[in-house]
Design an enzyme around this catalytic site. Sequence first.
Site, PDB file in Angstrom:
ATOM      1  N   ASN A 202       0.775  -1.076   0.013  1.00  0.00           N
ATOM      2  CA  ASN A 202       0.053  -0.089   0.010  1.00  0.00           C
ATOM      3  C   ASN A 202       1.137   1.228   0.060  1.00  0.00           C
ATOM      4  O   ASN A 202       2.223   1.162   0.184  1.00  0.00           O
ATOM      5  CB  ASN A 202      -1.009   0.069   1.089  1.00  0.00           C
ATOM      6  N   ARG A 203       0.348   2.380  -0.070  1.00  0.00           N
ATOM      7  CA  ARG A 203       1.069   3.557  -0.434  1.00  0.00           C
ATOM      8  C   ARG A 203       2.015   3.916   1.002  1.00  0.00           C
ATOM      9  O   ARG A 203       3.410   4.350   0.735  1.00  0.00           O
ATOM     10  CB  ARG A 203       0.039   4.683  -0.347  1.00  0.00           C
ATOM     11  N   LYS A 204       1.335   3.676   2.131  1.00  0.00           N
ATOM     12  CA  LYS A 204       2.271   3.985   3.228  1.00  0.00           C
ATOM     13  C   LYS A 204       3.399   3.016   3.410  1.00  0.00           C
ATOM     14  O   LYS A 204       4.557   3.375   3.644  1.00  0.00           O
ATOM     15  CB  LYS A 204       1.391   3.820   4.709  1.00  0.00           C
ATOM     16  N   GLU A 205       3.325   1.671   3.137  1.00  0.00           N
ATOM     17  CA  GLU A 205       4.354   0.718   3.146  1.00  0.00           C
ATOM     18  C   GLU A 205       5.255   1.087   1.911  1.00  0.00           C
ATOM     19  O   GLU A 205       6.675   0.901   2.312  1.00  0.00           O
ATOM     20  CB  GLU A 205       3.971  -0.731   2.880  1.00  0.00           C
ATOM     21  N   ASP A 275      -5.439  -8.573   1.129  1.00  0.00           N
ATOM     22  CA  ASP A 275      -5.189  -9.853   0.931  1.00  0.00           C
ATOM     23  C   ASP A 275      -6.288 -10.225  -0.488  1.00  0.00           C
ATOM     24  O   ASP A 275      -5.858 -10.952  -1.406  1.00  0.00           O
ATOM     25  CB  ASP A 275      -5.721 -10.816   1.836  1.00  0.00           C
TER      26      ASP A 275
END
Length: 332
Positions: A202-205, A275
């Site tokens: 995701n964007r944060k990761e 997932d």
Amino acid sequence: MDLLLKSFQDTTVLIVGDVMIDCYLRGKVTGISPEAPVPVVRMQQRENRLGGAANVAANIKALGANPILCSVIGNDSKKEILVQELAKQEIQQHLLIEEANRRTTVKYRIISNQIQMLRVDDEDIAPITTQNEYLLFNGIRQIIDRQKVDALIFVDYDKGVLSPSLIGKIVTLCNEHGIITAVDPKKANFHHYEKVTLFKPNRKEFQEGLGLAGGNLTIEELHEQMEKFALRYDIMYMMITLSEEGVAIYNRKNNEFTHQPTYQRSISDVSGAGDTVMSVATLALKAGVPIETIAQLANLGGGVVCEHAGVVPLSSEMLKNEFHKRKENHNI
């Protein structure tokens, strides 16, 4: 859509990574504890659901494909719950290695009045033993030698099953056999998925993995960083989930960038959405679907499960209905 879903039925997917149980403890707040200023919840219902790699396997199964779950779990009483839940959904358990003195991961969520009040993670996140890493890789190799495998999904929640050396050996093995590899990475192994087919944080990761602190990257900045990352690590497809902003995909093969905006919906719970996105994207990629359509389908699938409370696998019927509903409303 019917032909696409039918093609899923001929697809076998290995799911390798961190397995867990999502346990929901639902009850009623009866007051404040005299021992500490915290609410007392009288439990009325306990429900176990598949989480982590097991939830990906449940999604793959519900979408009509054939999942084979490969992992290392604890040699404890919680493993029995996991085995029972897998059996209920008819998910193959050919390679669940039990490790002595290891705890099977359980996430307890305490819920009252439809509000999650607390989460307790009961787990052991130490790396698996060298012996069990060998057994896991050797078992995966034997499965690939014995039968047709179309794709392999790494499910990495930083719980100790996946190591850089194991990842590298599995990716090399899959590339030698022409097997699609996909991963939803977490922090510890973020830079160790060189040469996978599909990389989906995701964007944060993604920003944390790149060391980019501060506010969110713009869509244009994301495109630039995805292109650089794909080139550096020899990755064919990059997919970044952007929460309420949708999904961004970069196709290094054709140097194409696609941003698929999200669809308006009522969000109940985002648990397990990543997932589901990974499951839909991997199956669609194996089916040869254009990258723009993969973005749409993954976006739809992730959104549908967010409308349900708790971790819920996406069925082929759910995806089909959502697709036709959006098509009728001219959203697709």
